[in-house]
Enzyme design. Structure first.
Site, PDB file in Angstrom:
ATOM      1  N   LYS A  26       0.832  -1.205   0.000  1.00  0.00           N
ATOM      2  CA  LYS A  26       0.000   0.000   0.000  1.00  0.00           C
ATOM      3  C   LYS A  26       0.867   1.257   0.000  1.00  0.00           C
ATOM      4  CE  LYS A  26      -1.899   1.696   3.691  1.00  0.00           C
ATOM      5  NZ  LYS A  26      -2.680   1.871   4.922  1.00  0.00           N
TER       6      LYS A  26
ATOM      7  N   ASP B  29      -6.521   1.159   0.986  1.00  0.00           N
ATOM      8  CA  ASP B  29      -6.553   1.186   2.448  1.00  0.00           C
ATOM      9  C   ASP B  29      -7.948   0.767   2.901  1.00  0.00           C
ATOM     10  OD1 ASP B  29      -8.156   3.349   1.868  1.00  0.00           O
ATOM     11  OD2 ASP B  29      -7.146   4.732   3.225  1.00  0.00           O
TER      12      ASP B  29
END
Length: 212
Positions: free
Chosen positions: A120, A138
């Protein structure tokens, strides 16, 4: 969800916010990288408060590395998990200096090799700092993608791949920012603000709410 709905969803998000930005404060790829590492399980607001004190003192790999773990900890101790984050940041700075000439690498593999940098975080840096096509999923983006039906998936990697495949190409570069802001302020976790939602009529969420 069909392609026409997806296209209209992103057209509206773009219309409302043509130039979306991250809410993390930064002025270089390195500052963004450190801010994103610090933002794990912390709010952007808390990270910005810490980096507002840190970056005027040290905002390069060499400068932060010179602070050492204890020195850095003093600046970031208001952020959750600051001890482990300080160790990761110092080691990341060392690797940037020794392996990358003090520059932030522009490939996922090199970024993910840095301590504290997962998929991420790498995607955020690639997309936001270097404007590469990448999708950082997320909790907000995962929720919005599943709830609306834009890109449902069982895990973040599945959602990431579906978003990369299904988001209309003209909107793909900024889709990460639109989705995270939508999840943060409208399609919130406990009770989505459907009555205030710009894409309510296109969303396939069954349990629509009012804003009462």
């Amino acid at each position: 969800m069909n392609a026409a709905k997806r296209l209209e969803i992103f057209r509206r998000l773009h219309e409302d916010n043509p130039d979306p930005k991250t809410e993390l404060s930064y002025s270089s790829p390195f500052e963004l990288l450190i801010a994103v590492i610090l933002s794990a399980q912390a709010t952007d607001v808390s990270v910005n408060k810490a980096t507002a004190r840190l970056y005027p003192v040290a905002n390069t790999p060499q400068g932060i590395y010179a602070l050492g773990v204890e020195g850095l900890s003093d600046y970031i101790k208001t952020i959750g998990l600051y001890n482990s984050k300080a160790k990761n940041v110092i080691e990341t700075c060392r690797m940037l200096v020794e392996l990358h000439g003090g520059e932030v690498p522009q490939t996922r593999e090199a970024l993910e090799a840095l301590p504290g940098v997962g998929r991420k975080t790498a995607n955020v840096v690639l997309n936001t700092a270097f404007r590469q096509l990448a999708m950082a999923v997320d909790t907000h983006i995962f929720r919005v993608s599943n709830r609306t039906g834009v890109a449902p998936g069982k895990n973040v990697v599945e959602v990431e791949h579906k978003l990369m495949k299904f988001v209309p190409k003209d909107y793909l570069l900024d889709a990460h920012h639109w989705l995270i802001l939508h999840g943060r302020y409208v399609c919130v976790a406990r009770k989505p603000r459907c009555g205030s939602c710009r894409i309510e009529d296109l969303c396939e969420y069954k349990a629509k709410t009012s804003d009462d």
